[in-house]
Design an enzyme around this catalytic site. Sequence first.
Site, PDB file in Angstrom:
ATOM      1  N   GLU A   1       0.865  -1.178   0.000  1.00 48.05           N
ATOM      2  CA  GLU A   1       0.000   0.000   0.000  1.00 48.05           C
ATOM      3  C   GLU A   1       0.896   1.219   0.000  1.00 48.05           C
ATOM      4  O   GLU A   1       1.668   1.440   0.932  1.00 48.05           O
ATOM      5  CB  GLU A   1      -0.937   0.054   1.206  1.00 48.05           C
ATOM      6  CG  GLU A   1      -2.013   1.117   0.972  1.00 48.05           C
ATOM      7  CD  GLU A   1      -2.560   1.741   2.222  1.00 48.05           C
ATOM      8  OE1 GLU A   1      -2.314   2.961   2.427  1.00 48.05           O
ATOM      9  OE2 GLU A   1      -3.206   1.032   2.999  1.00 48.05           O
TER      10      GLU A   1
ATOM     11  N   CYS B   1      -2.595   8.375   3.760  1.00 48.13           N
ATOM     12  CA  CYS B   1      -2.551   8.255   2.303  1.00 48.13           C
ATOM     13  C   CYS B   1      -3.926   8.454   1.671  1.00 48.13           C
ATOM     14  O   CYS B   1      -4.010   8.750   0.486  1.00 48.13           O
ATOM     15  CB  CYS B   1      -1.956   6.913   1.886  1.00 48.13           C
ATOM     16  SG  CYS B   1      -0.186   7.035   1.592  1.00 48.13           S
TER      17      CYS B   1
END
Length: 514
Positions: A250, A284
Amino acid sequence: MASTETQPSGPGDAIPAAAEIAVENPATGEVVGRVPELDAGQVAEMAARGRAAQTGWQALGFEGRGRVMLRAQKWLMDNAERVIRTIVLETGKSWEDAQNAELAYGANAFGFWAKNAGSYLGDERVRSSSLFVKGKKLLVRYEPLGLIGVIGPWNYPLTNSFGDCIPALMAGNAVILKPSEVTPLTSLMLADGLRECGLPEHVLQIATGRGDTGRAVIGHVDMVMFTGSTRTGRLVAKEAAERLIPVSLELGGKDPMIVLSDADLERAANAAVWSAFMNGGQTCISTERVYVEAPVYDEFVAKVTEKAGRLRQGVPTGFGAVDVGAVTFPPQLDIISAHVDDAVAKGARAVVGGHKGPGPGRFFEPTVLVDVDHTMDAMTEETFGPTLPIMRVADAEEAIRLANDSPYGLGASVFSKDVTRGEAVARRLDAGAVDVNDTMLNYTALELPMGGWKASGLGTRHGAGGIRKYCRQQAILVSRLHPKRDVHHFPYKEKTSRLVLKGFRLLWGRGKRD
């Protein structure tokens, strides 16, 4: 939720180390702990212990492992304030951010994976259209890979560092967690808590250290789960590829929000301010850029400006003390400042904030930028800080085009009172997750897959894929009732083969030609 971490960086047991890492409170500059920096030899010893312990852990089955996880869930609640305080001390985030985005995630995850691991990883019966396997039993089974390496980020030491260990453990693996050297204390505390809850020794070990420690972990495990920057993710993938081990990544994000002209502007403004400045923007899936249709642009900017201007920033001393905390990772402060300065130099205006904060702590003011465009780093590069650039667009088509004009594709959001229209726009965005009239909330639904498109990652966490990635699949075929020789066995005979071909034509040769 990822971070812009530098190199893969974080003792399993009390192993003496040649060097120590000082852990600082970003809000005060105070050293709040020290951890050993493990070398490659110590990581190798850790891996050997983990492999020896893994078979017994796997033998407990889903029910036995689940009991440990449910005890851990209760332990987390019994020690809630201690956990929150530790997270806040090493990250500088507000107490509410630690509680709502970390503690709550961990508590939910312990229960979720304890309950669902068996159904996601149980044997699957398969039906086949193949003529050759009629009457046979077909199934897929999942076997733990063995030893998993989790390399975690600094921005969410529980959610995105320790949190990835939970499904890996429930699948029956042993785990070496390498937390960021910036925020290792939470992982060490939670590992102690799991041992109190009955986790066998060496099944979960914490490898504290910097980049060399992370590389050593990759060199000894059977699979790597990495959360961090896209640049470092590529290096992790390359090292994993050398060993032909699977990797899940990720990575970075530059998540857009689209505000359509029929949106509930009050809700959209509240969501934008929260999702841009929660955790100091160090998420994020933070909203990092907003595209607003021209008819409502001015009103939306006015609402955001008023709300952002009221935010309280400072040292988080307890619940309700501040809204926005510190910048956790020292180099990040310079990146945030550079992006804001670049935007202003190219014609943007900071209508709120725009500067570093005073004092010994690392702070950057919650900042709202207007008159922005895609020539500016604040609109195209991951800022990972408390900034909210807002751009006027002519219509939804321009908003979609600009939202997709990015190498990243982690998350996005769309706001419209017409939910059918909002969903239609969501389906056209290049992002692994899109919320309509919400922001980031999909992450709390562990049934939904969470993963990035494009340069935002490989693989997913959460859902069935979020635990199956920690396993290898095995296909099993069982023939129960059968003749001594099948029609496809030797010796081949012309008459039999022509009968088989006739059967193929009856089965597959009757479709219409175009």
